[in-house]
Scaffold this motif. Structure first.
Motif, PDB file in Angstrom:
ATOM      1  N   GLY A  27      29.625  54.037  33.298  1.00 22.53           N
ATOM      2  CA  GLY A  27      30.088  55.539  33.146  1.00 22.53           C
ATOM      3  C   GLY A  27      31.564  55.795  33.549  1.00 22.53           C
ATOM      4  N   GLY A  28      32.109  54.933  34.158  1.00 16.34           N
ATOM      5  CA  GLY A  28      33.461  54.829  34.849  1.00 16.34           C
ATOM      6  C   GLY A  28      34.767  54.834  33.537  1.00 16.34           C
ATOM      7  N   PRO A  29      35.899  55.180  33.790  1.00 19.26           N
ATOM      8  CA  PRO A  29      36.868  54.632  33.050  1.00 19.26           C
ATOM      9  C   PRO A  29      37.161  53.231  32.417  1.00 19.26           C
ATOM     10  CG  PRO A  29      37.756  55.515  35.424  1.00 19.26           C
ATOM     11  CD  PRO A  29      36.250  55.589  35.239  1.00 19.26           C
ATOM     12  N   PRO A  30      37.655  53.048  31.683  1.00 20.20           N
ATOM     13  CA  PRO A  30      37.700  51.747  31.386  1.00 20.20           C
ATOM     14  C   PRO A  30      39.179  51.113  31.780  1.00 20.20           C
ATOM     15  CG  PRO A  30      38.698  52.999  29.498  1.00 20.20           C
ATOM     16  CD  PRO A  30      38.069  54.071  30.427  1.00 20.20           C
ATOM     17  N   THR A  31      39.318  51.030  33.270  1.00 21.25           N
ATOM     18  CA  THR A  31      40.236  50.488  34.000  1.00 21.25           C
ATOM     19  C   THR A  31      40.737  48.939  33.669  1.00 21.25           C
ATOM     20  OG1 THR A  31      38.800  50.079  35.740  1.00 21.25           O
ATOM     21  CG2 THR A  31      39.852  52.248  35.857  1.00 21.25           C
ATOM     22  N   ASP A  32      41.603  48.457  34.138  1.00 21.94           N
ATOM     23  CA  ASP A  32      42.016  47.017  34.193  1.00 21.94           C
ATOM     24  C   ASP A  32      41.027  46.152  35.094  1.00 21.94           C
ATOM     25  OD1 ASP A  32      44.292  47.432  32.522  1.00 21.94           O
ATOM     26  OD2 ASP A  32      45.645  47.733  33.932  1.00 21.94           O
ATOM     27  N   LEU A  33      40.806  45.153  34.384  1.00 23.66           N
ATOM     28  CA  LEU A  33      39.932  44.008  35.094  1.00 23.66           C
ATOM     29  C   LEU A  33      40.896  43.320  36.000  1.00 23.66           C
ATOM     30  CD1 LEU A  33      37.146  43.245  32.499  1.00 23.66           C
ATOM     31  CD2 LEU A  33      37.103  44.704  34.579  1.00 23.66           C
ATOM     32  N   PHE A  34      40.550  42.360  36.958  1.00 33.53           N
ATOM     33  CA  PHE A  34      41.289  41.379  37.688  1.00 33.53           C
ATOM     34  C   PHE A  34      41.728  40.164  36.784  1.00 33.53           C
ATOM     35  CE2 PHE A  34      41.643  37.498  40.343  1.00 33.53           C
ATOM     36  CZ  PHE A  34      42.710  37.844  40.851  1.00 33.53           C
ATOM     37  N   ARG A  35      42.987  39.828  36.783  1.00 32.40           N
ATOM     38  CA  ARG A  35      43.473  38.755  35.839  1.00 32.40           C
ATOM     39  C   ARG A  35      44.489  37.879  36.678  1.00 32.40           C
ATOM     40  NH1 ARG A  35      45.095  39.228  29.847  1.00 32.40           N
ATOM     41  NH2 ARG A  35      43.009  39.077  29.309  1.00 32.40           N
ATOM     42  N   LEU A  36      44.002  36.485  36.656  1.00 34.81           N
ATOM     43  CA  LEU A  36      45.004  35.677  37.411  1.00 34.81           C
ATOM     44  C   LEU A  36      45.358  34.506  36.688  1.00 34.81           C
ATOM     45  CD1 LEU A  36      45.915  34.601  40.474  1.00 34.81           C
ATOM     46  CD2 LEU A  36      43.638  33.664  40.389  1.00 34.81           C
ATOM     47  N   THR A  37      46.592  34.026  36.688  1.00 32.51           N
ATOM     48  CA  THR A  37      47.204  32.823  36.018  1.00 32.51           C
ATOM     49  C   THR A  37      47.001  31.809  37.258  1.00 32.51           C
ATOM     50  OG1 THR A  37      48.479  33.905  34.502  1.00 32.51           O
ATOM     51  CG2 THR A  37      49.057  31.793  34.731  1.00 32.51           C
ATOM     52  N   VAL A  38      46.543  30.637  36.917  1.00 34.15           N
ATOM     53  CA  VAL A  38      46.586  29.545  37.975  1.00 34.15           C
ATOM     54  C   VAL A  38      47.512  28.521  37.765  1.00 34.15           C
ATOM     55  CG1 VAL A  38      44.341  30.524  38.731  1.00 34.15           C
ATOM     56  CG2 VAL A  38      44.628  28.592  37.111  1.00 34.15           C
ATOM     57  N   ILE A  39      47.845  27.981  38.923  1.00 30.89           N
ATOM     58  CA  ILE A  39      48.539  26.725  38.829  1.00 30.89           C
ATOM     59  C   ILE A  39      47.752  25.610  39.349  1.00 30.89           C
ATOM     60  CG2 ILE A  39      50.632  25.275  39.501  1.00 30.89           C
ATOM     61  CD1 ILE A  39      52.141  28.320  39.735  1.00 30.89           C
ATOM     62  N   LYS A  40      47.647  24.519  38.758  1.00 35.99           N
ATOM     63  CA  LYS A  40      46.799  23.440  38.905  1.00 35.99           C
ATOM     64  C   LYS A  40      47.240  22.746  40.188  1.00 35.99           C
ATOM     65  CE  LYS A  40      45.032  18.592  37.564  1.00 35.99           C
ATOM     66  NZ  LYS A  40      44.967  17.865  36.383  1.00 35.99           N
ATOM     67  N   GLY A  41      46.176  22.567  41.106  1.00 37.61           N
ATOM     68  CA  GLY A  41      46.567  21.877  42.602  1.00 37.61           C
ATOM     69  C   GLY A  41      46.553  23.073  43.802  1.00 37.61           C
ATOM     70  N   LEU A  42      46.885  24.370  43.296  1.00 38.01           N
ATOM     71  CA  LEU A  42      46.761  25.389  44.382  1.00 38.01           C
ATOM     72  C   LEU A  42      45.645  25.984  44.602  1.00 38.01           C
ATOM     73  CD1 LEU A  42      50.393  27.523  43.338  1.00 38.01           C
ATOM     74  CD2 LEU A  42      49.746  25.629  45.240  1.00 38.01           C
ATOM     75  N   ARG A  43      45.472  26.700  45.750  1.00 37.33           N
ATOM     76  CA  ARG A  43      44.151  27.206  46.048  1.00 37.33           C
ATOM     77  C   ARG A  43      44.120  28.710  45.833  1.00 37.33           C
ATOM     78  NH1 ARG A  43      41.870  24.522  51.533  1.00 37.33           N
ATOM     79  NH2 ARG A  43      40.194  25.626  51.132  1.00 37.33           N
ATOM     80  N   TYR A  44      43.157  29.419  45.536  1.00 34.54           N
ATOM     81  CA  TYR A  44      43.412  30.875  45.356  1.00 34.54           C
ATOM     82  C   TYR A  44      41.918  31.503  46.227  1.00 34.54           C
ATOM     83  CZ  TYR A  44      46.714  29.706  41.907  1.00 34.54           C
ATOM     84  OH  TYR A  44      47.872  29.300  41.372  1.00 34.54           O
ATOM     85  N   ARG A  45      42.178  32.593  46.701  1.00 33.41           N
ATOM     86  CA  ARG A  45      41.055  33.413  47.289  1.00 33.41           C
ATOM     87  C   ARG A  45      40.693  34.573  46.418  1.00 33.41           C
ATOM     88  NH1 ARG A  45      42.336  34.751  53.022  1.00 33.41           N
ATOM     89  NH2 ARG A  45      41.538  32.821  53.517  1.00 33.41           N
ATOM     90  N   LEU A  46      39.582  34.555  46.040  1.00 33.05           N
ATOM     91  CA  LEU A  46      38.997  35.899  45.328  1.00 33.05           C
ATOM     92  C   LEU A  46      38.046  36.546  46.263  1.00 33.05           C
ATOM     93  CD1 LEU A  46      38.087  33.963  41.987  1.00 33.05           C
ATOM     94  CD2 LEU A  46      40.310  35.395  42.503  1.00 33.05           C
ATOM     95  N   ARG A  47      38.325  37.877  46.321  1.00 24.72           N
ATOM     96  CA  ARG A  47      37.469  38.853  47.399  1.00 24.72           C
ATOM     97  C   ARG A  47      36.633  39.633  46.411  1.00 24.72           C
ATOM     98  NH1 ARG A  47      42.756  38.603  49.350  1.00 24.72           N
ATOM     99  NH2 ARG A  47      42.703  37.796  51.469  1.00 24.72           N
ATOM    100  N   LEU A  48      35.473  39.257  46.346  1.00 20.96           N
ATOM    101  CA  LEU A  48      34.318  40.119  45.682  1.00 20.96           C
ATOM    102  C   LEU A  48      33.880  41.118  46.619  1.00 20.96           C
ATOM    103  CD1 LEU A  48      34.635  37.313  44.260  1.00 20.96           C
ATOM    104  CD2 LEU A  48      32.135  37.759  43.482  1.00 20.96           C
ATOM    105  N   ILE A  49      33.875  42.337  46.223  1.00 21.21           N
ATOM    106  CA  ILE A  49      33.316  43.428  46.929  1.00 21.21           C
ATOM    107  C   ILE A  49      32.157  44.280  46.220  1.00 21.21           C
ATOM    108  CG2 ILE A  49      34.015  45.496  48.191  1.00 21.21           C
ATOM    109  CD1 ILE A  49      36.751  44.411  48.457  1.00 21.21           C
ATOM    110  N   ALA A  50      31.116  44.689  46.741  1.00 25.88           N
ATOM    111  CA  ALA A  50      29.945  45.593  46.324  1.00 25.88           C
ATOM    112  C   ALA A  50      29.731  46.535  47.262  1.00 25.88           C
ATOM    113  CB  ALA A  50      28.985  44.671  45.703  1.00 25.88           C
ATOM    114  N   MET A  51      29.500  47.762  46.857  1.00 22.42           N
ATOM    115  CA  MET A  51      29.055  48.665  47.968  1.00 22.42           C
ATOM    116  C   MET A  51      27.614  48.733  47.633  1.00 22.42           C
ATOM    117  SD  MET A  51      31.564  49.617  49.702  1.00 22.42           S
ATOM    118  CE  MET A  51      30.779  51.012  50.451  1.00 22.42           C
ATOM    119  N   SER A  52      26.659  48.007  47.711  1.00 25.66           N
ATOM    120  CA  SER A  52      25.468  47.823  47.531  1.00 25.66           C
ATOM    121  C   SER A  52      24.678  47.268  48.651  1.00 25.66           C
ATOM    122  CB  SER A  52      25.202  46.952  46.100  1.00 25.66           C
ATOM    123  OG  SER A  52      23.967  46.746  46.180  1.00 25.66           O
TER     124      SER A  52
END
Length: 66
Positions: A27-52
């Protein structure tokens, strides 16, 4: 100062998650979703958050083993 539990509404349905601060909800507005371009060999942190009270995830990234 509070509503006794037999009179409280049912537990909210878990229907949205933020990934690094971006996401949508029913029911919310169609906002942008998270998008990430990755480089092989690097590490990335994704933070998942839910108010539940019950955020049970099955998380995957297409084409990757986690």
């Amino acid at each position: 100062y509070h509503t006794p539990s037999p009179e409280a509404s049912p537990i909210s349905i878990f229907d949205s998650t933020l990934i690094n601060g971006k996401g949508r909800h029913t029911g919310g507005p169609p906002t942008d979703l998270f998008r990430l371009t990755v480089i092989k060999g690097l590490r990335y942190r994704l933070r998942l958050i839910a108010m539940s009270c019950d955020p049970n995830w099955v998380f995957s990234i297409d084409g990757h083993q986690l």
